[in-house]
Scaffold this motif. Sequence first.
Motif, PDB file in Angstrom:
ATOM      1  N   PRO A  66     -27.812 -54.260  39.328  1.00 52.56           N
ATOM      2  CA  PRO A  66     -28.158 -54.438  37.912  1.00 52.56           C
ATOM      3  C   PRO A  66     -29.246 -55.495  37.704  1.00 52.56           C
ATOM      4  CG  PRO A  66     -25.779 -54.340  38.202  1.00 52.56           C
ATOM      5  CD  PRO A  66     -26.381 -54.408  39.578  1.00 52.56           C
ATOM      6  N   ALA A  67     -30.297 -55.077  37.004  1.00 51.91           N
ATOM      7  CA  ALA A  67     -31.433 -55.961  36.744  1.00 51.91           C
ATOM      8  C   ALA A  67     -31.009 -57.177  35.934  1.00 51.91           C
ATOM      9  CB  ALA A  67     -32.542 -55.194  36.027  1.00 51.91           C
ATOM     10  N   SER A  68     -30.005 -57.018  35.072  1.00 47.79           N
ATOM     11  CA  SER A  68     -29.559 -58.151  34.253  1.00 47.79           C
ATOM     12  C   SER A  68     -29.036 -59.289  35.131  1.00 47.79           C
ATOM     13  CB  SER A  68     -28.481 -57.720  33.260  1.00 47.79           C
ATOM     14  OG  SER A  68     -27.346 -57.217  33.943  1.00 47.79           O
ATOM     15  N   PHE A  69     -28.550 -58.951  36.305  1.00 49.27           N
ATOM     16  CA  PHE A  69     -28.127 -59.969  37.253  1.00 49.27           C
ATOM     17  C   PHE A  69     -29.305 -60.407  38.131  1.00 49.27           C
ATOM     18  CE2 PHE A  69     -26.915 -61.144  41.562  1.00 49.27           C
ATOM     19  CZ  PHE A  69     -26.120 -62.245  41.306  1.00 49.27           C
ATOM     20  N   ALA A  70     -29.977 -59.452  38.755  1.00 53.86           N
ATOM     21  CA  ALA A  70     -30.982 -59.744  39.772  1.00 53.86           C
ATOM     22  C   ALA A  70     -32.179 -60.515  39.232  1.00 53.86           C
ATOM     23  CB  ALA A  70     -31.448 -58.445  40.423  1.00 53.86           C
ATOM     24  N   VAL A  71     -32.720 -60.101  38.109  1.00 51.52           N
ATOM     25  CA  VAL A  71     -33.932 -60.727  37.572  1.00 51.52           C
ATOM     26  C   VAL A  71     -33.636 -62.153  37.124  1.00 51.52           C
ATOM     27  CG1 VAL A  71     -35.664 -60.610  35.731  1.00 51.52           C
ATOM     28  CG2 VAL A  71     -34.999 -58.526  36.976  1.00 51.52           C
ATOM     29  N   PHE A  72     -32.537 -62.330  36.412  1.00 52.48           N
ATOM     30  CA  PHE A  72     -32.171 -63.678  35.962  1.00 52.48           C
ATOM     31  C   PHE A  72     -31.953 -64.601  37.158  1.00 52.48           C
ATOM     32  CE2 PHE A  72     -29.347 -67.065  34.769  1.00 52.48           C
ATOM     33  CZ  PHE A  72     -29.838 -67.472  33.533  1.00 52.48           C
ATOM     34  N   TYR A 117     -21.464 -65.717  35.325  1.00 55.88           N
ATOM     35  CA  TYR A 117     -21.191 -64.968  34.091  1.00 55.88           C
ATOM     36  C   TYR A 117     -21.774 -63.556  34.187  1.00 55.88           C
ATOM     37  CZ  TYR A 117     -21.542 -63.440  29.256  1.00 55.88           C
ATOM     38  OH  TYR A 117     -21.464 -62.705  28.102  1.00 55.88           O
ATOM     39  N   HIS A 118     -23.042 -63.460  34.580  1.00 49.24           N
ATOM     40  CA  HIS A 118     -23.672 -62.139  34.699  1.00 49.24           C
ATOM     41  C   HIS A 118     -22.988 -61.293  35.767  1.00 49.24           C
ATOM     42  CE1 HIS A 118     -27.520 -64.019  32.934  1.00 49.24           C
ATOM     43  NE2 HIS A 118     -26.896 -63.352  31.990  1.00 49.24           N
TER      44      HIS A 118
END
Length: 174
Positions: A66-72, A117-118
């Motif tokens: 998931p990009a929401s995890f990886a990018v952050f 959290y993510h």
Amino acid sequence: MPTEILFQTHLVLGYVAWLLCFGVYIWPRLKAMDHFEAQRAIATLHSFRFFGLVFILPGVVSPDLPASFAVFAAYWDFATGVLALLALLTVRIRPLFWLFVVAFNLVGFVDLILDYYHAVQVDLPAKAGELGATYAIPIIYVPVLMITHIVAFYFLVRHQLKAARTIADDVAPA
């Protein structure tokens, strides 16, 4: 054994192993060091956090991570690493060094908390295989990063309390 259980077991044991190692080998040395040198050693460890960009490197992690995890995680790790490098580059300019020490610890600590959290939000333990070669980062590297952030904050607060006590002692009537 289910992926979630393996990942969570690895994560907990990563913290246990680092806490044992830290307690026996690292903590006594950091405690014995000058305040500045201890923070410099911690900054050196965190200066390698540019490596977190690997979370967005095609071919290293699954495209399904998931990009929401990886990018952050990638960019906040990168920011923390740059701030730690800036701390190391400014060791001769103490006010800047201390500014960057506080900055990289704040950014890095917030990064790790928000990464957890993510990870929960995207159910990362169930998707741990999608981490690919980066699987070792949350299991081996993140625990020592979190521990050293806490130690850095402890040293910063302890140093401030000592300085305040010294000032109070100097001002107190004899």
